[in-house]
Design a protein around this motif. Structure first.
Motif, short mmCIF file in Angstrom:
data_model
loop_
_atom_site.label_atom_id
_atom_site.label_comp_id
_atom_site.label_asym_id
_atom_site.label_seq_id
_atom_site.Cartn_x
_atom_site.Cartn_y
_atom_site.Cartn_z
N GLY A 69 35.34 -5.19 9.49
CA GLY A 69 34.05 -4.40 9.17
C GLY A 69 33.92 -4.26 8.15
N LEU A 70 34.79 -4.22 6.92
CA LEU A 70 34.71 -4.09 5.57
C LEU A 70 33.99 -5.03 4.70
N ILE A 71 33.98 -6.16 5.26
CA ILE A 71 33.26 -7.53 4.86
C ILE A 71 31.64 -6.79 4.43
N GLY A 72 31.19 -6.36 5.58
CA GLY A 72 29.75 -5.91 5.34
C GLY A 72 29.60 -5.12 4.08
N ALA A 73 30.35 -4.30 4.14
CA ALA A 73 30.34 -3.11 2.85
C ALA A 73 30.47 -3.87 1.71
N VAL A 74 31.34 -4.95 1.36
CA VAL A 74 31.44 -5.66 0.32
C VAL A 74 30.34 -6.57 -0.19
N GLU A 75 29.43 -6.81 1.01
CA GLU A 75 28.54 -7.59 0.63
C GLU A 75 27.25 -6.83 0.34
N LEU A 76 27.01 -5.44 0.67
CA LEU A 76 25.90 -4.74 0.57
C LEU A 76 25.49 -4.55 -0.94
N VAL A 77 26.45 -3.78 -1.75
CA VAL A 77 26.11 -3.74 -3.27
C VAL A 77 25.68 -4.81 -3.80
N PRO A 78 26.52 -6.17 -3.83
CA PRO A 78 25.73 -7.18 -4.64
C PRO A 78 24.58 -7.62 -3.94
N LEU A 79 24.12 -7.39 -2.92
CA LEU A 79 22.74 -7.58 -2.43
C LEU A 79 21.75 -6.94 -2.77
N VAL A 80 21.90 -5.47 -3.10
CA VAL A 80 21.13 -4.70 -3.64
C VAL A 80 20.88 -4.98 -5.00
N PRO A 126 41.13 -12.90 -1.36
CA PRO A 126 39.99 -13.74 -1.80
C PRO A 126 38.88 -13.76 -0.76
N LEU A 127 38.97 -13.35 0.46
CA LEU A 127 38.05 -13.49 1.50
C LEU A 127 36.94 -12.31 1.20
N TYR A 128 37.44 -11.07 0.49
CA TYR A 128 36.88 -10.10 0.12
C TYR A 128 35.96 -10.53 -1.35
N VAL A 129 36.85 -11.07 -2.10
CA VAL A 129 36.12 -11.45 -3.41
C VAL A 129 34.93 -12.66 -3.32
N VAL A 130 34.93 -13.52 -2.44
CA VAL A 130 34.40 -14.64 -2.26
C VAL A 130 33.22 -14.03 -1.40
N ALA A 131 33.25 -13.29 -0.46
CA ALA A 131 32.09 -12.58 0.34
C ALA A 131 31.24 -11.93 -0.75
N GLY A 132 31.90 -11.13 -1.62
CA GLY A 132 30.89 -10.43 -2.53
C GLY A 132 30.24 -11.28 -3.36
N LEU A 133 31.03 -12.27 -4.01
CA LEU A 133 30.30 -13.20 -5.05
C LEU A 133 29.23 -14.07 -4.31
N ALA A 134 29.60 -14.59 -2.93
CA ALA A 134 28.43 -15.36 -2.28
C ALA A 134 27.24 -14.49 -1.90
N SER A 135 27.67 -13.09 -1.45
CA SER A 135 26.24 -12.46 -1.43
C SER A 135 25.47 -12.17 -2.96
N GLU A 365 10.94 -7.20 -1.81
CA GLU A 365 10.87 -7.72 -0.20
C GLU A 365 12.42 -7.85 0.20
N LEU A 366 13.12 -8.60 -0.59
CA LEU A 366 14.80 -8.84 0.03
C LEU A 366 15.31 -7.38 0.46
N LEU A 367 15.14 -6.36 -0.50
CA LEU A 367 15.86 -5.19 -0.22
C LEU A 367 15.04 -4.46 1.09
N SER A 368 13.71 -4.70 0.99
CA SER A 368 12.91 -4.08 2.40
C SER A 368 13.60 -4.69 3.78
N TYR A 369 13.64 -5.94 3.80
CA TYR A 369 14.02 -6.71 4.85
C TYR A 369 15.65 -6.84 5.25
N SER A 370 16.34 -6.27 4.23
CA SER A 370 17.83 -6.54 4.49
C SER A 370 18.58 -5.24 4.45
#
Length: 449
Positions: A69-80, A126-135, A365-370
């Motif tokens: 579940g923490l993968i989603g949290a790792v991806e959220l901040v870079p997305l914003v 590395p899975l968390y680091v790469v997930a954050g970078l990919a996001s 827009e990316l923020l509004s629909y993500s």
């Protein structure tokens, strides 16, 4: 008997049916759109492979649902953060270069996942680091991708282009997870990462063939001030604010996917869980395949409002239904309504926002629909713990209808919007026609010489 010899009723029926098909005009008329569409179609399948493989590998390495579940949290901040910054870069740089470089960076992320998976003892971090970078790289790229479309497609084909882009995504959303599950669980996680890396290599080659898309001569340099300037422009356009607010409200109140596993249990139909997740994409695909009619619509704001309210009503119906097939039917209807809303939101954005602001507004827009769907899942799960699963769903759907109706009343510019009379749409249409005319003259000049 030829079509001209057919009875008038037959000709009218054929004309009517032709409105409920896919409009391929952007594909036929724009080489760059074909390249961009094809690159995206290849990437989406690879991305679904990694989307399934990363949590599967985490489960294999840790056995912890919290770790997954923490993968989603790792991806959220870079997305914003990177979504907004990516919008600034899209307005200040050659969008083609930014898209290609971001695609390369995401390919490097896939390579890093592959190398880690091939180790005798793969590491977890590395899975968390790469997930954050990919996001981060994906969020930097997305505004440029969105901003490219109005520059490579004729103005009167924007709705059709949005429909074709959605078709690519919806087919991938239905077939991608199924293919990814088979590959990751049978061939293994490294194979999934290797295929994803291969798709990035192909998509980079396709994107590299795009024509340069230099920024406007008056483009601002990347800065926080440029972000603020873009937000100020959005605030000056109440019809645009309406599209963002309506979508955010619809997702916040009526995105129930977090409680689907519990809903399947309540209906004593655990077999239906996968169908529930796929239902939205099925509804979207049905609308996309019959979307030619959308090109004849001009009151886009009204369609956004009515479609968002239909989404909420369909979600409420799913919560109130006690029969699993009725629930699935409601979810398909909701997916179709969401597709209609997205189609006309995209048309309004691409058809009215000038080039010098298009990237920054794409970041908004990316923020509004993500962000909306993620907050909506928190709402659904929290309310389900208090009032029950089905009540959480139908109450959220009803709240969506009320909230969207209230927003429509408070933002009358959204309901008044008409692409035939809106000054921003008229100005951008004239600008696009002048650009395409100039390009046609440049192409014809050597031949005449």
């Amino acid at each position: 008997m030829t079509s001209n010899d057919a009875p008038p009723e037959g000709r009218r029926l054929r004309r009517l049916l032709s409105q409920f098909s896919v409009d391929l005009a952007p594909w036929h008329s724009s080489r760059d759109f074909r390249l961009l569409w094809s690159a995206g179609a290849i990437t989406v399948f690879g991305s679904f492979l990694t989307l399934v493989a990363v949590p599967l590998q985490l489960k294999q390495l840790t056995g912890s649902s919290l770790a997954v579940g923490l993968i989603g949290a790792v991806e959220l901040v870079p997305l914003v953060l990177c979504g907004l910054w990516g919008g600034v870069l899209a307005d200040a740089m050659d969008r083609r270069k930014l898209v290609v470089r971001s695609e390369l960076a995401q390919g490097v992320c896939a390579a890093a996942l592959l190398l880690n998976a091939l180790l005798p003892h793969p590491a977890v971090w590395p899975l968390y680091v790469v997930a954050g970078l990919a996001s981060a790289f994906g969020s930097l790229q997305r505004p440029s991708l969105d901003a490219l479309t109005p520059q490579i497609v004729a103005h009167d084909q924007l709705t059709a282009a949005a429909s074709l882009t959605s078709l690519r995504w919806n087919v991938g959303a239905i077939a991608g997870p199924a293919l990814a599950g088979v590959v990751a669980t049978t061939a293994g996680v490294p194979v999934a990462y290797a295929i994803d890396l291969g798709t990035f290599a192909v998509s980079v080659l396709l994107m590299y063939r795009l024509r340069p898309v230099p920024p406007s001569p008056s483009a601002e340099k990347p800065s926080v001030g440029a972000i603020v300037d873009g937000l100020r422009y959005a605030r000056s356009r109440p019809e645009l604010l309406g599209t963002y607010a309506v979508d955010l409200a619809a997702m916040l109140f009526a995105m129930p996917t977090a409680v689907f596993p519990f809903l399947a249990d309540r209906l004593h139909a655990s077999w239906s869980l996968g169908l529930m997740y796929a239902s939205f994409a099925v509804g979207s695909l049905l609308v996309t395949l019959t979307s030619r009619w959308a090109g004849q619509v001009h009151r886009h704001g009204r369609m956004v409002v009515w479609a968002a309210m239909a989404w909420g009503a369909a979600i409420a119906g799913a919560g109130l239904s006690g029969e699993v097939w009725l629930v699935l039917l409601c979810l398909v209807a909701a997916g179709g309504a969401d597709m209609v809303s997205g189609l006309f939101r995209s048309t309004m954005w691409n058809g009215t926002i000038p080039d010098e602001y298009r990237g920054r507004l794409a970041g908004v827009e990316l923020l509004s629909y993500s962000v909306g769907p993620q907050l909506g899942q928190v709402r659904a799960g929290g309310m389900a713990a208090v009032v029950g699963v089905r009540a959480s769903i139908w109450v959220g759907g009803a709240a969506c209808v009320v909230a969207v109706g209230a927003l429509a009343v408070s933002l009358p510019a959204l309901l008044r919007y008409d692409a035939r009379t809106n000054p921003h749409a008229l100005a951008l249409r004239a600008h696009r026609e002048a650009e395409f005319s100039a390009e046609a003259t440049e192409v014809a000049a050597p031949a005449l010489g």
